[in-house]
Design a protein around this motif. Structure first.
Motif, PDB file in Angstrom:
ATOM      1  N   PRO A 152       0.797  -1.237   0.000  1.00 26.15           N
ATOM      2  CA  PRO A 152       0.000   0.000   0.000  1.00 26.15           C
ATOM      3  C   PRO A 152       0.825   1.280   0.000  1.00 26.15           C
ATOM      4  CG  PRO A 152      -0.888  -1.576   1.582  1.00 26.15           C
ATOM      5  CD  PRO A 152       0.411  -2.146   1.109  1.00 26.15           C
ATOM      6  N   SER A 153       2.066   1.201   0.451  1.00 27.66           N
ATOM      7  CA  SER A 153       2.923   2.386   0.533  1.00 27.66           C
ATOM      8  C   SER A 153       3.550   2.756  -0.801  1.00 27.66           C
ATOM      9  CB  SER A 153       4.035   2.145   1.557  1.00 27.66           C
ATOM     10  OG  SER A 153       4.914   1.131   1.082  1.00 27.66           O
ATOM     11  N   GLY A 154       3.420   1.875  -1.800  1.00 28.51           N
ATOM     12  CA  GLY A 154       4.117   2.108  -3.068  1.00 28.51           C
ATOM     13  C   GLY A 154       5.587   1.745  -2.997  1.00 28.51           C
ATOM     14  N   ALA A 155       5.959   0.935  -2.007  1.00 27.20           N
ATOM     15  CA  ALA A 155       7.356   0.525  -1.854  1.00 27.20           C
ATOM     16  C   ALA A 155       7.884  -0.036  -3.164  1.00 27.20           C
ATOM     17  CB  ALA A 155       7.478  -0.522  -0.749  1.00 27.20           C
ATOM     18  N   GLY A 156       9.173   0.190  -3.380  1.00 29.91           N
ATOM     19  CA  GLY A 156       9.813  -0.302  -4.589  1.00 29.91           C
ATOM     20  C   GLY A 156       9.723   0.644  -5.760  1.00 29.91           C
ATOM     21  N   SER A 157       9.200   1.851  -5.544  1.00 27.14           N
ATOM     22  CA  SER A 157       9.083   2.842  -6.608  1.00 27.14           C
ATOM     23  C   SER A 157       9.598   4.181  -6.106  1.00 27.14           C
ATOM     24  CB  SER A 157       7.624   2.969  -7.056  1.00 27.14           C
ATOM     25  OG  SER A 157       6.827   3.535  -6.025  1.00 27.14           O
ATOM     26  N   GLY A 158       9.786   5.103  -7.024  1.00 25.70           N
ATOM     27  CA  GLY A 158      10.126   6.458  -6.643  1.00 25.70           C
ATOM     28  C   GLY A 158      11.608   6.725  -6.481  1.00 25.70           C
ATOM     29  N   GLY A 159      11.913   7.763  -5.720  1.00 23.38           N
ATOM     30  CA  GLY A 159      13.255   8.310  -5.650  1.00 23.38           C
ATOM     31  C   GLY A 159      14.324   7.390  -5.119  1.00 23.38           C
ATOM     32  N   GLY A 160      13.939   6.356  -4.361  1.00 27.67           N
ATOM     33  CA  GLY A 160      14.942   5.448  -3.813  1.00 27.67           C
ATOM     34  C   GLY A 160      15.369   4.351  -4.745  1.00 27.67           C
ATOM     35  N   ASP A 165      25.296   5.891  -7.649  1.00 27.84           N
ATOM     36  CA  ASP A 165      26.507   6.252  -8.391  1.00 27.84           C
ATOM     37  C   ASP A 165      26.154   6.940  -9.702  1.00 27.84           C
ATOM     38  OD1 ASP A 165      29.471   6.092  -8.494  1.00 27.84           O
ATOM     39  OD2 ASP A 165      29.072   4.960 -10.336  1.00 27.84           O
ATOM     40  N   PHE A 166      25.070   6.499 -10.325  1.00 27.72           N
ATOM     41  CA  PHE A 166      24.616   7.169 -11.550  1.00 27.72           C
ATOM     42  C   PHE A 166      24.235   8.615 -11.248  1.00 27.72           C
ATOM     43  CE2 PHE A 166      20.951   8.343 -14.286  1.00 27.72           C
ATOM     44  CZ  PHE A 166      21.638   8.451 -15.485  1.00 27.72           C
ATOM     45  N   VAL A 167      23.511   8.846 -10.154  1.00 27.25           N
ATOM     46  CA  VAL A 167      23.126  10.211  -9.780  1.00 27.25           C
ATOM     47  C   VAL A 167      24.358  11.061  -9.532  1.00 27.25           C
ATOM     48  CG1 VAL A 167      21.845  11.636  -8.140  1.00 27.25           C
ATOM     49  CG2 VAL A 167      20.956   9.394  -8.793  1.00 27.25           C
ATOM     50  N   ALA A 168      25.344  10.494  -8.838  1.00 29.32           N
ATOM     51  CA  ALA A 168      26.567  11.243  -8.540  1.00 29.32           C
ATOM     52  C   ALA A 168      27.308  11.616  -9.816  1.00 29.32           C
ATOM     53  CB  ALA A 168      27.462  10.421  -7.620  1.00 29.32           C
ATOM     54  N   ARG A 169      27.377  10.696 -10.751  1.00 34.34           N
ATOM     55  CA  ARG A 169      28.069  10.975 -12.014  1.00 34.34           C
ATOM     56  C   ARG A 169      27.291  12.002 -12.845  1.00 34.34           C
ATOM     57  NH1 ARG A 169      32.189   7.451 -13.481  1.00 34.34           N
ATOM     58  NH2 ARG A 169      32.598   5.839 -11.938  1.00 34.34           N
ATOM     59  N   LEU A 170      25.978  11.927 -12.794  1.00 36.21           N
ATOM     60  CA  LEU A 170      25.147  12.909 -13.488  1.00 36.21           C
ATOM     61  C   LEU A 170      25.401  14.299 -12.906  1.00 36.21           C
ATOM     62  CD1 LEU A 170      22.917  12.571 -15.699  1.00 36.21           C
ATOM     63  CD2 LEU A 170      21.252  12.605 -13.836  1.00 36.21           C
ATOM     64  N   ALA A 171      25.395  14.397 -11.582  1.00 31.34           N
ATOM     65  CA  ALA A 171      25.604  15.682 -10.913  1.00 31.34           C
ATOM     66  C   ALA A 171      27.001  16.237 -11.169  1.00 31.34           C
ATOM     67  CB  ALA A 171      25.360  15.532  -9.411  1.00 31.34           C
ATOM     68  N   ALA A 172      27.966  15.342 -11.340  1.00 32.71           N
ATOM     69  CA  ALA A 172      29.354  15.758 -11.543  1.00 32.71           C
ATOM     70  C   ALA A 172      29.654  16.081 -13.001  1.00 32.71           C
ATOM     71  CB  ALA A 172      30.302  14.670 -11.046  1.00 32.71           C
ATOM     72  N   ASP A 215      16.673  16.794  -4.389  1.00 31.14           N
ATOM     73  CA  ASP A 215      15.374  16.373  -3.863  1.00 31.14           C
ATOM     74  C   ASP A 215      14.208  16.924  -4.672  1.00 31.14           C
ATOM     75  OD1 ASP A 215      16.624  14.951  -1.893  1.00 31.14           O
ATOM     76  OD2 ASP A 215      16.228  16.403  -0.289  1.00 31.14           O
ATOM     77  N   ASP A 216      14.346  18.132  -5.223  1.00 25.25           N
ATOM     78  CA  ASP A 216      13.257  18.732  -5.986  1.00 25.25           C
ATOM     79  C   ASP A 216      13.283  18.341  -7.459  1.00 25.25           C
ATOM     80  OD1 ASP A 216      11.795  20.184  -4.045  1.00 25.25           O
ATOM     81  OD2 ASP A 216      13.348  21.731  -4.003  1.00 25.25           O
ATOM     82  N   HIS A 217      14.303  17.609  -7.858  1.00 21.90           N
ATOM     83  CA  HIS A 217      14.450  17.252  -9.263  1.00 21.90           C
ATOM     84  C   HIS A 217      14.748  15.762  -9.389  1.00 21.90           C
ATOM     85  CE1 HIS A 217      13.963  21.374 -10.506  1.00 21.90           C
ATOM     86  NE2 HIS A 217      14.808  21.744  -9.560  1.00 21.90           N
ATOM     87  N   TYR A 218      15.922  15.392  -9.861  1.00 20.18           N
ATOM     88  CA  TYR A 218      16.242  13.977 -10.042  1.00 20.18           C
ATOM     89  C   TYR A 218      17.231  13.529  -8.969  1.00 20.18           C
ATOM     90  CZ  TYR A 218      17.646   9.621 -12.234  1.00 20.18           C
ATOM     91  OH  TYR A 218      17.887   8.283 -12.479  1.00 20.18           O
ATOM     92  N   PRO A 219      16.961  12.472  -8.241  1.00 21.12           N
ATOM     93  CA  PRO A 219      15.823  11.563  -8.393  1.00 21.12           C
ATOM     94  C   PRO A 219      14.602  11.931  -7.562  1.00 21.12           C
ATOM     95  CG  PRO A 219      17.380  10.624  -6.850  1.00 21.12           C
ATOM     96  CD  PRO A 219      17.982  11.918  -7.322  1.00 21.12           C
ATOM     97  N   GLY A 220      14.793  12.809  -6.550  1.00 17.82           N
ATOM     98  CA  GLY A 220      13.703  13.129  -5.639  1.00 17.82           C
ATOM     99  C   GLY A 220      13.908  12.497  -4.278  1.00 17.82           C
ATOM    100  N   THR A 221      12.922  12.623  -3.415  1.00 12.44           N
ATOM    101  CA  THR A 221      13.016  12.164  -2.036  1.00 12.44           C
ATOM    102  C   THR A 221      12.532  10.725  -1.890  1.00 12.44           C
ATOM    103  OG1 THR A 221      10.829  13.086  -1.583  1.00 12.44           O
ATOM    104  CG2 THR A 221      12.728  14.485  -1.120  1.00 12.44           C
ATOM    105  N   GLY A 237      10.243  15.577  -6.532  1.00 10.53           N
ATOM    106  CA  GLY A 237      11.238  15.105  -7.481  1.00 10.53           C
ATOM    107  C   GLY A 237      10.717  14.171  -8.555  1.00 10.53           C
ATOM    108  N   VAL A 238      11.567  13.962  -9.562  1.00  3.34           N
ATOM    109  CA  VAL A 238      11.173  13.328 -10.812  1.00  3.34           C
ATOM    110  C   VAL A 238      10.658  11.902 -10.637  1.00  3.34           C
ATOM    111  CG1 VAL A 238      11.984  12.594 -13.076  1.00  3.34           C
ATOM    112  CG2 VAL A 238      12.786  14.754 -12.115  1.00  3.34           C
ATOM    113  N   LEU A 239      11.436  11.033 -10.009  1.00  2.00           N
ATOM    114  CA  LEU A 239      11.043   9.623  -9.968  1.00  2.00           C
ATOM    115  C   LEU A 239       9.760   9.414  -9.170  1.00  2.00           C
ATOM    116  CD1 LEU A 239      14.434   7.699  -9.681  1.00  2.00           C
ATOM    117  CD2 LEU A 239      13.043   8.166 -11.706  1.00  2.00           C
ATOM    118  N   ASN A 240       9.516  10.270  -8.209  1.00  2.00           N
ATOM    119  CA  ASN A 240       8.280  10.134  -7.429  1.00  2.00           C
ATOM    120  C   ASN A 240       7.038  10.510  -8.233  1.00  2.00           C
ATOM    121  OD1 ASN A 240       9.498   9.259  -4.924  1.00  2.00           O
ATOM    122  ND2 ASN A 240      10.313  11.336  -4.779  1.00  2.00           N
ATOM    123  N   THR A 241       7.208  11.289  -9.294  1.00  3.50           N
ATOM    124  CA  THR A 241       6.049  11.622 -10.131  1.00  3.50           C
ATOM    125  C   THR A 241       5.479  10.384 -10.806  1.00  3.50           C
ATOM    126  OG1 THR A 241       7.357  12.043 -12.151  1.00  3.50           O
ATOM    127  CG2 THR A 241       6.996  13.907 -10.639  1.00  3.50           C
TER     128      THR A 241
END
Length: 355
Positions: A152-160, A165-172, A215-221, A237-241
């Protein structure tokens, strides 16, 4: 580097919500065709398709908020892809477009779906093309063609759900090919079917790197929980949409008028498929993620079946749709099988004109 192909022009368009970046083809007039990009990309990915569009059409492509050159307004995920859908409506209004042919890729396909679903009698779609669209039941954490939540919580989806490492490389701003999690390697392994290498590869990498992170963009909270797979989606953030607790398109039956819909997908897509390498349930089923509760509790998400069920319902209500699977193609058939993709799109656009 120069990211615009010869013949492509860029402008920033003030709208009622923000200033949006829009690409066009110099000197082209006719029926507008508006391209909407997917996640971790921008309008730059559409340039070859725009240039190849037949005469008589006006190709346009928009950057969604937080991508490319559009204002990086924060993304509220609590109403799914609604921020992007409202932005799309604002761009259509600001450009003064007549009925427009909408083409949405991946997350952009979900944006188009929400734009339509929330404006059943006020949309301006002359036709719709969904290119490897996100499931109408969201991404991750659902089962069956009706999209029942596995938790019911939507576990397994969204920002987590993203690889940190992909996010870190994107940001860098990583432009290297040194790691399978670098944007360049993710593109070559997942956006297209290997061993295809797009001629515009460097431009497309720059497009990916235009993604705002945080948090407000990719990937989100997200929040950690003790049960498998260990996280639940947040509200920013994006993935939570695209988390199924926020995004869900249950029907298009109320659309009036009902634009013809073309669903285009690659047969070898590893992102949006029933065996998605981004679906933790599928990864658990092949032993790549430990602790998987098993197929009774958490089966892989049938993404294709969920989209087909939505479109079958649309057809039953009097709409028209066609599903075209492009062979030997990955998540971006407009990239790795451009001839087949363009032929299918041109046929669809011409057919919509004749209605």
């Amino acid at each position: 580097m120069q990211t615009l192909l010869p013949g492509i022009a860029a402008e920033r368009v003030p709208t009622s919500r923000m200033t949006a970046a829009v690409l066009s083809v110099t000197g082209r007039t006719g029926d507008p065709v508006l391209f909407v990009h997917g996640n971790v990309s921008s309008s730059l990915f559409w340039q070859p398709t725009m240039l190849a569009l037949p005469d008589g059409y006006r190709p346009l492509a928009v950057d969604l908020r937080g991508f490319g050159e559009t204002d990086p307004e924060p993304v509220d995920a609590t109403h799914g892809l609604g921020d992007y859908a409202d932005d799309l409506a604002a761009v259509i209004e600001a450009l003064g477009l007549p009925p427009v042919h909408l083409v949405g890729w991946s997350m952009g396909g979900g944006v188009v779906l929400q734009y339509l679903a929330e404006r059943p009698a006020a949309h301006r779609a002359a036709s719709v093309t969904l290119v490897a669209p996100v499931s109408p039941c969201g991404f991750g954490g659902t089962r069956g063609t009706e999209g029942t939540l596995c938790d019911p919580s939507g576990a397994g989806s969204g920002g987590g759900s993203v690889n940190p490492d992909f996010v870190a490389r994107l940001a860098a701003g990583d432009r290297s090919a040194d790691s399978p999690t670098s944007p360049r390697q993710v593109l070559l392994a997942h956006y297209v079917k290997p061993p295809f290498v797009p001629p515009e590869l460097d431009i497309f990498v720059e497009s990916m790197l235009s993604t705002r992170t945080g948090d407000d963009h990719y990937p989100g909270t997200s929040s950690q929980v003790p049960d498998w797979p260990g996280f639940v989606p947040g509200d920013r953030g994006v993935l939570n949409t695209m988390a199924p607790v926020h995004f869900r398109i249950t029907s298009l039956a109320a659309l009036s008028p009902k634009p013809p819909i073309l669903w285009l997908r690659g047969t070898d897509d590893v992102i949006v498929s029933d065996t998605s390498l981004y679906d933790l349930a599928y990864l658990g089923s092949i032993g790549a993620v430990p602790g998987w509760p098993g197929p009774d509790a958490w089966p892989p998400q049938p993404m294709l079946g969920q989209t087909r069920a939505l479109l079958d319902g649309y057809a039953a209500a009097g709409g028209q749709y066609r599903e075209t699977a492009i062979q030997d193609s990955g998540h971006g058939p407009h990239l790795d099988q451009p001839a087949g993709f363009r032929a299918a799109l041109a046929e669809h656009l011409a057919g919509a004109r004749q209605r």
